[in-house]
Design a protein around this motif. Structure first.
Motif, PDB file in Angstrom:
ATOM      1  N   TYR A  11     -17.690 -13.688  10.355  1.00 17.11           N
ATOM      2  CA  TYR A  11     -16.854 -12.679  11.002  1.00 17.11           C
ATOM      3  C   TYR A  11     -17.069 -12.684  12.504  1.00 17.11           C
ATOM      4  O   TYR A  11     -17.660 -13.609  13.064  1.00 17.11           O
ATOM      5  CB  TYR A  11     -17.137 -11.309  10.390  1.00 17.11           C
ATOM      6  N   ASP A  24     -17.297 -15.663   4.264  1.00  8.73           N
ATOM      7  CA  ASP A  24     -16.799 -16.160   5.540  1.00  8.73           C
ATOM      8  C   ASP A  24     -17.647 -15.630   6.697  1.00  8.73           C
ATOM      9  O   ASP A  24     -18.470 -14.727   6.537  1.00  8.73           O
ATOM     10  CB  ASP A  24     -15.345 -15.745   5.734  1.00  8.73           C
ATOM     11  N   GLN A  29     -13.051 -14.931  14.280  1.00 12.92           N
ATOM     12  CA  GLN A  29     -14.346 -15.128  13.639  1.00 12.92           C
ATOM     13  C   GLN A  29     -15.526 -14.813  14.546  1.00 12.92           C
ATOM     14  O   GLN A  29     -16.487 -14.195  14.123  1.00 12.92           O
ATOM     15  CB  GLN A  29     -14.467 -16.580  13.147  1.00 12.92           C
TER      16      GLN A  29
END
Length: 586
Positions: A400, A398, A429
């Protein structure tokens, strides 16, 4: 005549009032505070504007689950670090999880601000003091519109009720202040029973509810409302009805009238159910509150709808919002310390696949049959799990908070050893997700009340009904999950609800209280796991290898004592002899 020489004394003096220059909110009702230069009672209640500075000071003292400059409990850590959802890895002198809980060192003589709760030193007393000051002096304010004044008095009563609810959850029955204590009066305030504390809180809310507006407009958003007060009343009654405190079996051998009822009554579950039904009946009549829905049926849209539900102010889901600042920098201390704690694999494994089917308990991490987090389609990393997983947890693959690959795999240049995951919730994020967005602590939101209503129906009736199922399934549907299996029994449905709460309300200070009130001793003593992963590329990996690891053990695993359900009362508070007593086992 006794005097308060305790920490509570700090809230009984005008000298403790902070300067308005120290607080920059941007909210119309939180912009000014009483001056620290020594305002007199006449000055503080000389106009509606000045009077509301006193009430605003009470608002500012409400609990806030993310560490800030005002509230730094557990040493820049989060309450979930004491549960099975998360583990702290920082071992500085002020780090509560490592220094007091994981090693079992907390005691009545050592407790301080690094603990989860330190009676007498928390801001609850500040909120209570200024709320009573406002209530008792509002009538002396010239030119105060009566309807507005009554609403503000009702808001103050909800602030007092919420502050005492925090004490009830952390320590049980407490010293009860029913007025703004003067430093010159005799300081004899005996501890009252668990039952009386519950009754007093509910009575304050019942007084406040009729005078409050159902929902505030955008400008006044953040004030206490009728919806919030009704939801809080339900939470208080649910806590009182819960198995740890509403049972013929004492939760601790030394449990007494200050920390539980000492008997079981089905009527307590019924009272909680009735309070929840009253709230939802009002929602059906007045509207304005509903789950925030995704704009389209995609993973990203569902994730963003879920983010709006907890992160964004206003909207149709927040029932009680606590605020310590306006800018995203309010959370900077938490974001800066993000590498020193991480979600457990135990928590990550709770999240189902994207279609709602359970993630297998025996998943083979060395030889996965399918990708546990993302599939790479040649250009994008495509999520494979419940959208809420990625909003709560930074997983391998993912993006960040700096807009780059999350540093949770061992060959990332910025990797720090830990659980193999990082907290994503409230961190978000990328910086652009936080910029120019006012922040809050979502103390109470609609999804929690829906799931709790499902719980109390199940407990009150001995099985879930259609309403209980609908409450849970509506929360699941928002993120694209299918309904729960039909025909679940009481125990199975309870387990489903508690898991759903962990998924929906992760890192919102819900899990600790659920484990405590349900007497979930096994969840405090179980082995906690992390995940070691390695990417096929240093900066932009598309595939990973995995290894399940055991996290360092906690004292609780072999030395569990239910005394941990409630915090110790600092011995120096008891020694001052104004009426507080020690909690069981401490």
């Amino acid at each position: 005549m006794k005097r308060f020489t305790t920490n509570i004394l700090a809230v009984l003096s005008f000298a403790a009032i902070v300067s308005c220059s120290e607080i920059k909110f941007g909210d119309s009702f939180l912009g000014d505070q009483p001056e620290s230069s020594g305002a007199t009672m006449e000055q503080m209640f000389s106009s509606p504007t000045e009077a509301e500075k006193v009430l605003n000071r009470a608002y500012l003292a409400l609990p806030y689950g993310i560490p800030t400059s005002i509230n730094n409990k557990l040493g820049v850590n989060i309450l979930e670090s004491l549960t099975d959802l998360s583990q702290s890895f920082r071992d500085n002198i002020s780090d509560g999880p490592m220094k007091y809980y994981y090693n079992g060192a907390l005691s009545a003589n050592s407790i301080n601000g690094s603990a989860a709760y330190c009676f007498g030193s928390e801001t609850d007393w500040t909120a209570i003091r200024y709320a009573w000051l406002f209530i008792e002096n509002a009538d002396r304010v010239p030119g105060y519109d009566n309807a507005e004044k009554q609403r503000r008095i009702a808001e103050a009563k909800v602030i007092i009720a919420l502050s005492y609810f925090e004490m009830l959850r952390y320590v049980g029955g407490v010293t009860w202040l029913d007025h703004a204590v003067d430093v010159n009066e005799p300081m004899t305030f005996p501890r009252i029973s668990f039952a009386q504390t519950v009754e007093n809180i509910v009575a304050l809310l019942d007084e406040a509810i009729p005078a409050l507006v159902w929902k505030e407009d955008e400008i006044q958003d953040g004030r206490m409302t009728r919806a919030g007060a009704m939801a809080l009343k339900f939470k208080v009654l649910q806590w009182a009805a819960s198995p740890a405190f509403n049972s013929d079996r004492l939760w601790h051998p030394q449990a007494d009238e200050y920390t539980c009822y000492g008997n079981y009554s089905a009527e307590r579950w019924t009272a909680a159910r009735n309070a929840a039904k009253a709230f939802f009946d009002e929602v059906a009549t007045k509207g304005e509150y509903s789950l925030i829905q995704p704009e389209e049926a995609t993973h990203e849209a569902r994730r963003l709808a879920y983010r709006k539900a907890y992160y964004d102010r206003g909207g149709s889901e927040i029932l009680i919002s606590c605020r310590h600042g306006y800018q995203a920098s309010t959370h900077s201390s938490f974001i800066d310390q993000r590498y020193y704690s991480g979600p457990t694999l135990n928590y990550v494994d709770m999240f189902p696949w994207e279609d709602g089917t359970d993630f297998p308990a025996d998943f083979d991490w060395k030889h996965p049959s399918r990708q546990p987090f993302f599939n790479y389609d040649g250009s994008n990393m495509v999520p494979t799990r419940d959208p809420r997983l990625y909003e709560n947890v930074a997983c391998p693959g993912d993006i960040y908070c700096d807009g780059t690959a999350a540093p949770v795999y061992s060959n990332h240049p910025s990797f720090k050893d830990g659980s193999g995951f990082l907290v994503m919730k409230f961190v978000l994020q990328e910086a652009k997700d936080r910029n120019n967005r006012p922040v809050q602590w979502p103390y109470l939101r609609l999804a929690e009340i829906m799931l709790d209503y499902a719980e109390v129906i199940n407990e009150a009736d001995g099985r879930p009904d259609d309403t209980a199922y609908r409450m849970v399934n509506d929360v699941r549907a928002r993120v694209g999950l299918g309904p729960l299996p039909a025909g679940l029994g009481k125990d199975a449905f309870r387990e489903a609800v508690l898991r759903e709460k962990a998924l929906e309300l992760g890192f919102e200070e819900v899990r600790w209280f659920d484990l405590v009130r349900h007497d979930r001793q096994n969840d405090f003593t179980k082995t906690l796991y992390g995940l070691r992963s390695k990417g096929n590329d240093l900066n932009n990996p598309t595939e990973f290898t995995f290894e399940k690891i055991t996290l360092s053990g906690r004292y609780w695993q072999s030395n569990w004592d239910t005394r941990w359900y409630l915090a110790p009362i600092p011995q120096n508070e008891i020694n001052k002899d104004y009426g507080m007593t020690q909690n069981p086992g401490w």
